[in-house]
Design an enzyme around this catalytic site. Structure first.
Site, PDB file in Angstrom:
ATOM      1  N   ASP A  93       0.823  -1.216   0.000  1.00  0.00           N
ATOM      2  CA  ASP A  93       0.000   0.000   0.000  1.00  0.00           C
ATOM      3  C   ASP A  93       0.855   1.265   0.000  1.00  0.00           C
ATOM      4  O   ASP A  93       0.364   2.345   0.337  1.00  0.00           O
ATOM      5  CB  ASP A  93      -0.915   0.013   1.232  1.00  0.00           C
ATOM      6  CG  ASP A  93      -2.275  -0.607   0.937  1.00  0.00           C
ATOM      7  OD1 ASP A  93      -2.477  -1.097  -0.183  1.00  0.00           O
ATOM      8  OD2 ASP A  93      -3.140  -0.604   1.839  1.00  0.00           O
ATOM      9  N   ASP A 140      -7.707  -7.141  13.631  1.00  0.00           N
ATOM     10  CA  ASP A 140      -7.286  -8.470  14.077  1.00  0.00           C
ATOM     11  C   ASP A 140      -8.138  -8.970  15.241  1.00  0.00           C
ATOM     12  O   ASP A 140      -8.599 -10.116  15.259  1.00  0.00           O
ATOM     13  CB  ASP A 140      -5.801  -8.458  14.466  1.00  0.00           C
ATOM     14  CG  ASP A 140      -5.408  -7.215  15.256  1.00  0.00           C
ATOM     15  OD1 ASP A 140      -6.301  -6.526  15.787  1.00  0.00           O
ATOM     16  OD2 ASP A 140      -4.198  -6.938  15.356  1.00  0.00           O
TER      17      ASP A 140
END
Length: 530
Positions: A133, A286
């Site tokens: 990214d 997460d």
């Protein structure tokens, strides 16, 4: 002259009248309002502090049991090394996807890609997926070139980019799952850009998933290559030591659930997909995934001796941004998922209680808030209100017990415990602020700043350590909140030393000094330089 004297006398009389009036209002409101309010806040904080102590004591007992009876996951679950089949050959090994999300990771991209490409696993049964990214074209070109270099060696590596950073890490991982070759994989391992797994990582973790169909996640432990670089990294290691040695171990042993650390872990692909995949609604994607998978009944395994090298933030600014994300995100996730957990039909009442009370409320809310409000606001305020007495167990016994239980996982750094306490109290200011931002979804709730990493800059060519002073503008170096709290504690300490009887001034003056050291920018401003 008489006119001037008369005017001065009138001003003095008016000032005296205002002072008397303010004093009268203070005396009238002090007992029924101020004293009662402070007493209520104190009792609430003491109750929360006791809840935190009970939680720490419970985990301490469990971890003592685990260590005493050597309850390793290999004894609890079936584990056998995978071997090639005579007929199928390497095709008996499951297909594994290794994802490495990164963004402008110039200093560490080679380390993580190299470590992933050196994993000991059949070459035709693994895909290495680099999810870049990066917004810097130069860094993008370097990462792509590194991927091509490994591909030329026969490694099955894929370089994937996208035209936006929507969803940040969660968005990158979600996009990575859309590629056709991912459908061939039954397991996915995830490593952040500064993580360097050992070659046998998959050989040690995948068997848990292959031989135990109820297990959805295997989590390894973080090991830090720069833990001894400075006092700040040593204190970070102490905090992480408790998290892994106690919190993760207890969650795995007692509940088969813990928060996924976002890296150094392997997911069963079906568990990940069944939970709904990656979501970017909070900054802890997460933990979000782990909770949803846990509510579907999947079990998690933490393997303490499955260690993966990584890097701690070396600057205070990077550490503060990281802690904001890790404190704000869980609080915001708790707000979003509390009712979903409570109404879930797939798990037991005991597990739902554990998730809501222990995992979220005590560890992610109380642990941050009570540390700052009780020890840095309320107890100092009682210096000025002698009617409000803090019991000895609230100022000595409980904090001492919690501290001793907290350093269970950091025996090698016990000599730093005083510095650690003072530093953690300073950081509790930011964690408390971030927790309230998450709970009330105010500004910065979804702020994501990539943690700065140094990678090979940690080492010098001759193996020795050199130091480089970071360049800060005055406005960036001064931290106003820390300075304000430091002044408050300094005044409270001086007042207690001069007029008080509590003898809190020793702690208050030391804590004030810690806030000033951080506030004036003298923590995390020296980093290793090559």
């Amino acid at each position: 002259m008489d006119v001037i004297f008369s005017s001065s006398q009138a001003l003095l009389n008016a000032h005296s009248g205002i002072t008397s009036h303010v004093g009268f209002i203070w005396q009238q409101t002090r007992t029924p309002l101020v004293v009662q309010f402070l007493r209520i806040i104190l009792y609430v904080c003491l109750a929360l502090s006791f809840m935190l102590f009970v939680e720490r004591l419970y985990m301490g007992i469990v971890i003592a049991f685990v260590k005493l009876f050597r309850r390793k996951p290999e004894k609890k679950y079936k584990w056998e090394p995978l071997k090639g089949d005579l007929e199928l050959g390497n095709y008996s090994y499951p297909m594994v996807l290794v994802q490495i999300p990164m963004c402008n990771e110039k200093e560490v991209y080679q380390l993580s890609i190299g470590a992933a490409c050196n994993l000991s696993w059949p070459a035709n049964r693994i895909f290495i997926q680099v999810l870049d990214d990066s917004t810097d074209p130069t860094i993008k070109a370097l990462v792509e070139q590194e991927c091509r270099r490994w591909a030329s060696k026969g490694v099955n590596i894929k370089y994937e980019i996208r035209d936006n950073r929507k969803g940040y890490k969660a968005g990158a991982l979600r996009e990575g799952m859309k590629h056709s070759y991912v459908k061939l994989c039954s397991h996915v391992a995830i490593f952040d850009a500064d993580f360097q797994p050992e070659p046998d990582f998959l050989e040690r973790s995948i068997p848990f998933l292959v031989h135990n169909p109820e297990i959805g996640l295997v989590q390894g432990r973080w090991e830090f290559v720069n833990a001894d670089e400075c006092l700040m990294t040593k204190m970070q290691e102490m905090s992480f030591g408790y998290h892994f040695t106690v919190e993760q171990e207890v969650g795995s042993t007692d509940h088969a659930f813990f928060g996924f650390n976002g890296t150094a872990g392997v997911w069963r692909m079906s568990a990940l997909n069944e939970a709904g995949g990656w979501k970017d609604r909070t900054t802890v994607e997460d933990m979000d995934l782990a909770v949803r998978a846990g509510l579907n009944g999947w079990k998690f395994v933490y393997v303490d001796d499955l260690k993966v090298k990584s890097e701690l933030p070396s600057t205070f600014r990077a550490y503060r941004n990281q802690q904001h994300r890790w404190s704000c995100g869980p609080a915001n996730l708790f707000r979003k998922m509390a009712m979903e957990i409570a109404t879930n039909k797939k798990v037991s009442v005991w597990k739902k209680f554990y998730l809501i009370y222990s995992f979220f409320f005590v560890r992610k809310i109380i642990a941050h808030v009570v540390t700052f409000i009780l020890y840095c606001v309320v107890i100092p305020a009682t210096i000025f209100i002698p009617e409000v007495q803090v019991p000895r167990w609230g100022t000595i016994y409980i904090p001492t017990a919690i501290t001793l239980l907290n350093i269970l996982g950091s025996a090698r750094s016990m000599q730093l415990v005083v510095y650690w306490i003072l530093f953690e109290n300073v950081m509790s200011l930011h964690r408390t602020k971030a927790t309230f931002i998450g709970l009330f979804e105010s500004e910065r709730v979804n702020e994501w700043i990539v943690t700065e990493k140094l990678g090979d800059a940690l080492k010098t060519k001759n193996g020795s350590k050199a130091l480089k002073k970071l360049q800060f503008r005055v406005g960036e170096r001064l931290h106003v909140l820390e300075l304000f709290v430091g002044l408050y504690l300094l005044f409270c300490g001086w007042y207690d030393y001069s007029f008080g009887r509590n003898r809190f001034y020793v702690y208050l003056l030391l804590q004030a000094m810690a806030f000033f050291v951080v506030g004036f920018g003298y923590v995390g401003v020296f980093v290793p330089n090559s």
